[in-house]
Design an enzyme around this catalytic site. Sequence first.
Site, PDB file in Angstrom:
ATOM      1  CD  GLU A   1      -2.797   1.062   2.493  1.00 31.73           C
ATOM      2  OE1 GLU A   1      -2.778   0.073   3.252  1.00 31.73           O
ATOM      3  OE2 GLU A   1      -3.494   2.064   2.687  1.00 31.73           O
TER       4      GLU A   1
ATOM      5  NE  ARG B   1       3.646  -7.778  11.039  1.00 31.44           N
ATOM      6  CZ  ARG B   1       3.011  -7.135  10.060  1.00 31.44           C
ATOM      7  NH1 ARG B   1       1.977  -7.672   9.469  1.00 31.44           N
ATOM      8  NH2 ARG B   1       3.400  -5.943   9.683  1.00 31.44           N
TER       9      ARG B   1
ATOM     10  CE  LYS C   1       2.973   0.189   4.930  1.00 29.37           C
ATOM     11  NZ  LYS C   1       2.493  -0.060   3.572  1.00 29.37           N
TER      12      LYS C   1
HETATM   13  P1  ATP Z   1       2.636  -2.224   8.051  1.00 27.08           P
HETATM   14  O1  ATP Z   1       1.933  -3.042   9.064  1.00 27.08           O
HETATM   15  O2  ATP Z   1       4.068  -2.025   8.321  1.00 27.08           O
HETATM   16  O3  ATP Z   1       1.943  -0.958   7.729  1.00 27.08           O
HETATM   17  P2  ATP Z   1       1.439  -3.506   5.870  1.00 27.08           P
HETATM   18  O4  ATP Z   1       1.238  -4.953   5.930  1.00 27.08           O
HETATM   19  O5  ATP Z   1       0.266  -2.634   6.105  1.00 27.08           O
HETATM   20  O6  ATP Z   1       2.653  -3.119   6.772  1.00 27.08           O
HETATM   21  P3  ATP Z   1       1.587  -3.345   3.053  1.00 27.08           P
HETATM   22  O7  ATP Z   1       2.103  -2.247   2.234  1.00 27.08           O
HETATM   23  O8  ATP Z   1       0.139  -3.593   3.047  1.00 27.08           O
HETATM   24  O9  ATP Z   1       2.086  -3.066   4.529  1.00 27.08           O
HETATM   25  O10 ATP Z   1       2.403  -4.678   2.793  1.00 27.08           O
HETATM   26  C1  ATP Z   1       2.834  -5.134   1.546  1.00 27.08           C
HETATM   27  C2  ATP Z   1       3.223  -6.576   1.710  1.00 27.08           C
HETATM   28  O11 ATP Z   1       4.297  -6.702   2.627  1.00 27.08           O
HETATM   29  C3  ATP Z   1       2.079  -7.403   2.254  1.00 27.08           C
HETATM   30  O12 ATP Z   1       1.990  -8.586   1.523  1.00 27.08           O
HETATM   31  C4  ATP Z   1       2.463  -7.645   3.679  1.00 27.08           C
HETATM   32  O13 ATP Z   1       1.954  -8.854   4.147  1.00 27.08           O
HETATM   33  C5  ATP Z   1       3.990  -7.657   3.611  1.00 27.08           C
HETATM   34  N1  ATP Z   1       4.560  -7.263   4.897  1.00 27.08           N
HETATM   35  C6  ATP Z   1       4.343  -6.129   5.580  1.00 27.08           C
HETATM   36  N2  ATP Z   1       4.993  -6.126   6.748  1.00 27.08           N
HETATM   37  C7  ATP Z   1       5.662  -7.311   6.823  1.00 27.08           C
HETATM   38  C8  ATP Z   1       6.519  -7.925   7.790  1.00 27.08           C
HETATM   39  N3  ATP Z   1       6.820  -7.321   8.925  1.00 27.08           N
HETATM   40  N4  ATP Z   1       7.017  -9.145   7.504  1.00 27.08           N
HETATM   41  C9  ATP Z   1       6.715  -9.753   6.356  1.00 27.08           C
HETATM   42  N5  ATP Z   1       5.917  -9.244   5.411  1.00 27.08           N
HETATM   43  C10 ATP Z   1       5.381  -8.038   5.627  1.00 27.08           C
HETATM   44 MG    MG Z   2      -1.498  -2.637   4.930  1.00 31.26          MG
END
Ligand code: ATP
Ligand code: MG
Length: 551
Positions: free
Chosen positions: A33, A257, A267
């Site tokens: 995102e 994760r 984020k």
């Molecule tokens: P955050 O919680 O940091 O905001 P998010 O999951 O909302 O992260 P996205 O931009 O939606 O961030 O994530 C893009 C991809 O990265 C998704 O497939 C998500 O599952 C993966 N991802 C995000 N954070 C992690 C993590 N800590 N470990 C492994 N994969 C991750």
């Molecule tokens: Mg997200």
Amino acid sequence: MAEEKSLNFIEEIIEAELAEGKHKSILTRFPPEPNGYLHIGHAKSICLNFGLAKKYGGKTNLRFDDTNPSTEETEYVESIKEDVKWLGFEWANELYASDYFDKLYAFAKQLIEKGLAYVDDSTSEEIAEQKGTPTTPGKRNRFAERTVAENLQLFEEMKAGKYEDGSKVLRAKIDMAAANMLMRDPIIYRIKHAHHHRTGDKWCIYPMYDFAHGQSDSIENITHSICTLEFIPHRELYDWFIQQLGIFPSHQYEFARLNMTYTVMSKRKLLQLVNEKYVSGWDDPRMPTISGMRRRGYTAESIREFCDKIGIARRENLIDIGLLEFCVREHLNKISLRRMVVFDPLKITLTNYTATEEMLSSENNPEDETAGIREIPFSKELYIEREDFMENPPKKFFRLCPGGMVRLKGAYIIKCNEVVKNAAGNIVELKCTYIPESKSGNDTSGIHVKSVMHWVSAKHAVPVELRLYDRLLTVENADAEEGNFKDYINPDSLQTITTAYAEPALLNAKFDERYQFLRKGYFCLDKSTGEEKMIFNRTVTLKDTWAKMNK
Ligand code: ATP
Ligand code: MG
């Protein structure tokens, strides 16, 4: 022979599917995102998705999951592309969930036509209340009785901008008694009069994550849609939409994760650090962002190696940040040019040195023959590290002391004869003699010393600024502590050294080169380096506590 690595659970699934001919080839996606910069957790996901495709001859799409107009910005899109490329991966297609808004809208209408979706005028509080609890079923309200024609008209009017934010939603009609709360008539579209970074003001209704993600996967023919464990309950809904719409059957797989000690990784929290000025920006070298790590001097190779080492787990865990540092150190040891930099200079005068100066040479990297040698000027006045001298040393102090001898790296053995102090009683200079027969590489002196120390020639010394970084947080796992993670921010995570002198070879320092400052750590040139002074970031220290602990 190289050790055969066992397959992770996703690889096992893929190999079985390929063996039975379920797919011709595999297609994965990385779906960020664009609401922030990528962090090391994303690197894990990138390495996994791109890595699987690479291993099995497939492809990976980069898809921006940009269905929420209020938090997304083009700046983030650009940074994400830069980071994925820098990590060493190439996407097959650059795609945007927002490009599917028309298709998703049509999918929603299909559900309405099948009697599987309805427009609900309830407030969000009412909807939450009617949802029930995990142990009691929810209740449908009267809006669920609307006819197909009425729902179609209302939904079209929602799209046309007739209604205010929050006044209506479109819900899937599934099962208000489902054990999985997400299946209790989930909201699939909401009204949001907001400008979108790509579609502008075309839309004022936006699909929810669950209605966008699976369908986007399906539109692209993604075979393996890999996400983190918190999406397990969403899988049922993911499958339901695909089944009801009769579209390409993408499948969702979940892994744990990445969480890392002394680090926050969402984020939302990283944005707070930036906005509240705890750090200088998303790419502050203390940040766990890919851009921060890049600026700090971490290499893409070492981050990939780290992701590979930690593997794919199916349970949440907390990875020691020391393992990442270990990987960084291992790679930097192979590629770094060795240089001498004195952080806190103490002047030395060689009273018996009669030449004005001479050129010595030293290898750039003992780990890499092809790195060649560099010249290092030596002269009568030198700087050594203040902490390498003690006037009244304890027993096992092998560095310089009155009457003591040490070797200057790549140069000569010296002996300290006299300590010069100023009026305040502080040591300002050491008068030493050097042993002419002890020149490195041609030492006939027969003298054995216990210490080799770094130094720079005073006349040729280049003033540099050094930035040393420590953990951003003072506790291993801030999420497990009481209160806010900001209560645990390390106030001493940045130390700036303005007294340092470097050997002149560093005048040619380049941004993409890595350096080992002898005895001091790995460093790289910081992007803020200006005309007046070179600024170096300490990437990581030389000390290798993690490897020792684990051997
Ligand atoms: P955050 O919680 O940091 O905001 P998010 O999951 O909302 O992260 P996205 O931009 O939606 O961030 O994530 C893009 C991809 O990265 C998704 O497939 C998500 O599952 C993966 N991802 C995000 N954070 C992690 C993590 N800590 N470990 C492994 N994969 C991750
Ligand atoms: Mg997200």
